[in-house]
Design an enzyme around this catalytic site. Structure first.
Site, short mmCIF file in Angstrom:
data_model
loop_
_atom_site.label_atom_id
_atom_site.label_comp_id
_atom_site.label_asym_id
_atom_site.label_seq_id
_atom_site.Cartn_x
_atom_site.Cartn_y
_atom_site.Cartn_z
N SER A 174 0.85 -1.19 0.00
CA SER A 174 0.00 0.00 0.00
C SER A 174 0.89 1.25 0.00
O SER A 174 1.80 1.36 -0.83
CB SER A 174 -0.91 -0.06 1.23
OG SER A 174 -1.85 0.96 1.22
N ARG A 215 -12.91 7.45 8.65
CA ARG A 215 -12.40 6.09 8.75
C ARG A 215 -13.41 5.07 8.23
O ARG A 215 -13.04 4.12 7.55
CB ARG A 215 -12.05 5.78 10.20
CG ARG A 215 -11.53 4.36 10.42
CD ARG A 215 -10.25 4.13 9.64
NE ARG A 215 -9.62 2.86 10.01
CZ ARG A 215 -8.41 2.51 9.61
NH1 ARG A 215 -7.70 3.29 8.83
NH2 ARG A 215 -7.90 1.36 9.97
N ASP A 255 -8.55 -5.90 -5.14
CA ASP A 255 -8.15 -4.60 -4.60
C ASP A 255 -8.63 -3.51 -5.56
O ASP A 255 -8.22 -3.48 -6.71
CB ASP A 255 -6.62 -4.56 -4.48
CG ASP A 255 -6.11 -3.32 -3.76
OD1 ASP A 255 -6.88 -2.36 -3.59
OD2 ASP A 255 -4.93 -3.33 -3.38
N HIS A 295 -8.17 -4.67 -0.77
CA HIS A 295 -6.87 -4.09 -0.43
C HIS A 295 -6.33 -4.67 0.88
O HIS A 295 -5.13 -4.89 1.03
CB HIS A 295 -6.99 -2.57 -0.34
CG HIS A 295 -5.68 -1.87 -0.12
ND1 HIS A 295 -4.63 -2.00 -0.99
CD2 HIS A 295 -5.23 -1.09 0.89
CE1 HIS A 295 -3.59 -1.29 -0.54
NE2 HIS A 295 -3.93 -0.74 0.60
N ASP A 296 -7.22 -4.93 1.83
CA ASP A 296 -6.81 -5.52 3.10
C ASP A 296 -6.08 -6.85 2.93
O ASP A 296 -5.41 -7.31 3.85
CB ASP A 296 -8.03 -5.73 4.01
CG ASP A 296 -8.19 -4.61 5.03
OD1 ASP A 296 -7.33 -3.70 5.03
OD2 ASP A 296 -9.14 -4.64 5.80
#
Lengths: 600, 600
Positions: A162, A231, A332, A365-366
């Protein structure tokens, strides 16, 4: 065994946080924005032992909201381990018995390294709105200060996922002679417009929180609501649509809200787990992160844009010496595979040793955090390549009697750049490298084959040939090798033209559908032929565009291609005999031809 | 010509807003939440003329933040036309010379139909937080009140995109005998978890704006900042990543901010067009929309979930009588193609006449508004199907001498359900429908062919057969027809097994690679054969899994398939002769076989 012991059993520990401080005197530590910081505090962790030559270093770059605690546990009571624990430790992919591993909390953060909540020595109060704008480059230069402080002479590998990937690229650009290998995971040369759009909304949501006060809120209420909402939004971009669907099936029982989330309940709530989940993510984040740090670091990522900064990605990467492993994640969409592939392309077109992998995951993405074990397979091999260059592999499978291989070896010159399309386990390229010192790059679909290539130190791109080669620059290879795959392609002619665009010569091998045994199977048995060369049934064969030797030579004529060399390879006595008396199209079982565009 | 005249030249106008009011007395207008509204105000527009039988009606359902002004202009000074003007007007897809078109502002909105800003007769003040929760069903029942008021006896077609698609499905469920055709565009059976996640964040951002005051803000400051940020977020979900990238190239010159956006500038601004664009979208929306309306309508979409409400999508659609056209947009990730396809599948498996289209667009979800011309092609044909059932088309291309067609016609029984895989322009199904009243559905990739099918009133699914049939229920067809496509499939055996799962019998036609002319081409010329049946070069042929008649019969034996009927069709004299003396595999040029699983 207590729960925490069970959690910690494969982990390092206890590991400790360490701190360094450096004053920069009158000049200060210069930032890319032109401003300076009078001093730097850096919080970091290290695992393993620095060797005598101070060069067994693996440097980990932290992503946006993580920190220096990348592996192990701090105390026996810890309920968690570091954020990349699956990857780093004794006997793991990044083996701490072999490597000295360093990770620091990034500049601008809020976990012990200088950031907006740090005390401004000029005022004796937190910087707040006065903290200068930082960049990814500033983060990397800060890390270099730490490397020097630790006495590190050389970094074997820099690894970052990332935003950590942004830093890894900058490490390679800033300190080309200092670094041997780069691992870039789930990253891109810059944010996409879509990702940037979400960043802008998150930023507005924070800065428009009435408590934000331009960033000077340390002596009053924190902009908790704005930061929590930012967030929640960001968190959705870390997951994939598919992953969220699996996690939050609407049919799932309506869970009770947690305390943290009830406080934020609205009259429009549906009382579904997804609501409490997102609010929990927001509430948890507010407890561990500072709004100014979030804005600062986000700003550094938003403005990171190698193309604008250096003119082109190629210009940015030109001076890098490191070998590169670049990994993207299928689901992602924050750092989408297509954006990540631009990194691969630029390294390829600046003639670096680049290996790229496409990992299939539903975690979005995680995935770069969650799929540590999966990532470890390739990263471990990339960090521990086999150096035994003498061991040339068994490549007899290519052509049984070695005639073709000999022809190929004679044709190749020292230091040639070679592209092996469908390179399998990399044996051929490893052999050619050992014999002729070629710079070879393979293309392969199969992951197991790719892991073998990485282990052999053969650069390889994970890629489906049916998707073309349009990311590869013109004439970037001396020779391309297409071993028994042309007949499996959706568009054989298109691929051949593409290959001749990127390489001067193409060595192509194929089974001859004109061989006598093939013809007679169809003639006398009236069935689609099966043979050693064509072992499949008609309905499951990958050989979807079969052709004869004569078809091939006619195509070359028609397309203006020159057949530079050709050899025929046979097992069968009749085939050998027919070939010997000149009936090549009837005799040939397998063919190797080296072709070129006529105008060469 | 003035600018506005130019803008209006293909548009209706001036068109006028109309209003109706209805009191519901003591009982009130009952909402699905259990509460009631004492009266309804409905603002609407109509175009064209209601015919004497009051059944030439096309009803348009408004999406989330649009309104009744769907086509034309209000005054000569208007700088805009209605939001679906490309689709509706004189000679357009929804032809106002033929149809009476109605669109109303939805319940809960803020444009003249009863909503949270309306005056609550009990208090004399705006409803605000007291406005009851509304549902998609409530919106549709409100529209039915309008239809009755207008004296409409029958609706020919209901058309809705996005949340309008939710309403269209409810129209079909609530009033099955009232509606002939449904058009559903860029919609889904419910929001995905990802889409719902964004909804939750947007809702929190609005309700946590300090000015929101639980929804009672009409006498004070409006929650402008919260609503603007929610809109910016939502706006990103309306665009595609690709579309945003094209629109906001980072290299683009840094545009000056508009006044509206300067007010919201933050110290972290990058001064890029994307920032001002998003802030402009937010600011513009706040001027035309009410936060309570946004929350109310969003809540109605968030809680719309046909599967939970009816037990399954199939149960929801069971009673619908209308023929359906369902369109998805390739780059739409708010209502993704896969979610839209669930609608198609459920209509298919409840044996409705369903046509589905997959439109390629870079505009994301917004494509349903922007691509009016493209959508008009299919919608226009769907509303104006050719009713001349006598005109059976020329289907001689299937088998030249009609032997095979005759066999097929004899095999098919009245009212059979038939699936035509690779149905082309729908001629065969149209003919079989005219002759045997079959219920036929085609599968086809090519858009032009599909438009022909729609024009012929042949239901058709746009679909790549290589992606399988796993959305079709077991045994849902009496017969499947696979006309000359098996050899083009990636996985012919897999497809054949799939077809036999969904249909009792399969009629399959194929060119015989065992024909004497094919064999001799390979034998004597040593080249891949070309013929009338196989006209391609080896490198560009779609026929990637060729097989002989014998290969086919052996496969049937091996797989336990019964060959119910078989006919051979030839042009060539030698082929005819060879077939006549029993050398079928050598003689057959083309074959039709009807097969079934043996256990039938």
């Amino acid at each position: 065994m207590r729960m925490s012991e069970f959690l910690h059993k494969d982990s390092l520990g206890p590991v400790v946080e360490q701190d360094m401080h450096k004053d920069f005197g009158e000049d200060g530590f210069k930032l890319e924005c032109g401003e300076t910081l009078p001093a730097l505090d850096i919080r970091f962790e290290t695992y393993g032992t620095l060797n005598e030559t101070a060069d067994n270093v693996v440097w980990i770059c932290s992503p946006l909201t993580a920190d220096a605690h990348v592996a192990g546990f701090h105390s026996k009571e810890d309920k968690h381990v570091g954020w990349w624990d699956a990857l780093i430790g004794k006997g793991k992919a990044v083996d701490t018995d072999k490597f000295f591993v360093v990770c620091s909390n990034i500049l601008g953060g809020c976990k012990g390294t200088t950031g907006p909540a740090s005390i401004n020595p000029k005022t004796g109060k937190p910087y707040g709105s006065k903290f200068p704008k930082i960049s990814i480059g500033d983060m990397v230069r800060t890390q270099k200060v730490l490397a020097d402080y630790l006495g590190i002479k050389h970094i074997y590998a820099v690894i970052g996922g990332s935003m950590g990937g942004f830093q890894a690229m900058k490490w390679g650009i800033f300190y080309p002679d200092f670094i041997e290998r780069l691992v870039i995971i789930a990253s891109s040369p810059r944010f996409s417009s879509q990702a940037l759009g979400f960043e802008i909304v998150a930023r507005d949501v924070i800065t428009q929180d009435p408590n934000f006060n331009g960033g000077d809120y340390y002596e009053s209420e924190f902009p908790r609501i704005g930061l929590a909402n930012a967030r929640k939004l960001a968190h959705i971009t870390y997951l994939s649509a598919e992953g969220m669907e699996q996690k939050f099936k609407r049919a799932a029982a309506k869970e009770a809200h947690t305390k943290a989330t009830q406080a934020y309940a609205t009259p429009f709530d549906m009382n579904i787990p997804l609501e409490s989940y997102l609010r929990y993510q927001g509430a948890k984040f507010v407890e561990r992160f500072d709004a100014n740090s979030y804005l600062q670091i986000a700003h550094a990522t938003d403005t990171f844009d190698l193309e604008s900064e250096y003119g082109s990605l190629e210009k940015a990467f030109e001076g890098i010496h490191a070998d590169v492993l670049n990994i993207n994640l299928s689901s992602d969409w924050l750092f989408p595979p297509d954006e990540s592939r631009k990194i691969t392309t630029a390294f390829l077109n600046t003639k670096k040793n680049i290996t790229s992998l496409e990992y299939d995951t539903a975690f979005g993405h995680d995935g770069f955090l969650i799929e540590g074990n999966k990532l470890g397979k390739s990263i471990g091999r990339f960090l521990n390549v086999s150096n035994s260059k003498s061991k040339t592999s068994n490549i007899s499978t290519i052509f049984s009697d070695g005639v073709a291989l000999k022809l190929l070896q004679n044709f190749i010159k020292e230091n040639d750049r070679i592209l092996d399309l469908g390179c399998g386990d990399g044996s051929l390229l490893a052999t050619l490298k050992a014999q002729k010192n070629v710079q070879g790059i393979g293309i392969e679909k199969d992951e197991t084959c790719i892991l073998s290539c990485i282990h052999k130190d053969v650069p390889v791109l994970q890629k489906d040939l049916d998707k073309g080669l349009n990311d590869i620059a013109e004439n970037s290879f001396d020779l391309a090798i297409l071993n028994r795959t042309l007949q499996e392609m959706r568009d054989p002619l298109g691929l051949l033209q593409e290959i001749l665009r990127v390489a001067k010569y193409v060595a192509i091998t194929f089974p001859n559908f004109g061989n006598w045994s093939v013809r007679s199977a169809l003639l006398f048995r009236g069935r689609m032929p099966k043979s050693k060369e064509l072992p499949y049934e008609w309905y499951n064969t990958p050989n979807i565009h079969l052709f004869t030797l004569r078809d091939f030579t006619r195509l070359c004529e028609k397309q203006g291609l020159k057949i530079e060399k050709m050899v025929i390879d046979n097992d069968d006595a009749l085939s050998k005999g027919l070939t010997a008396i000149g009936l090549k199209n009837l005799g040939a079982e397998r063919v190797l031809a080296i072709i070129s565009k006529k105008d060469l």
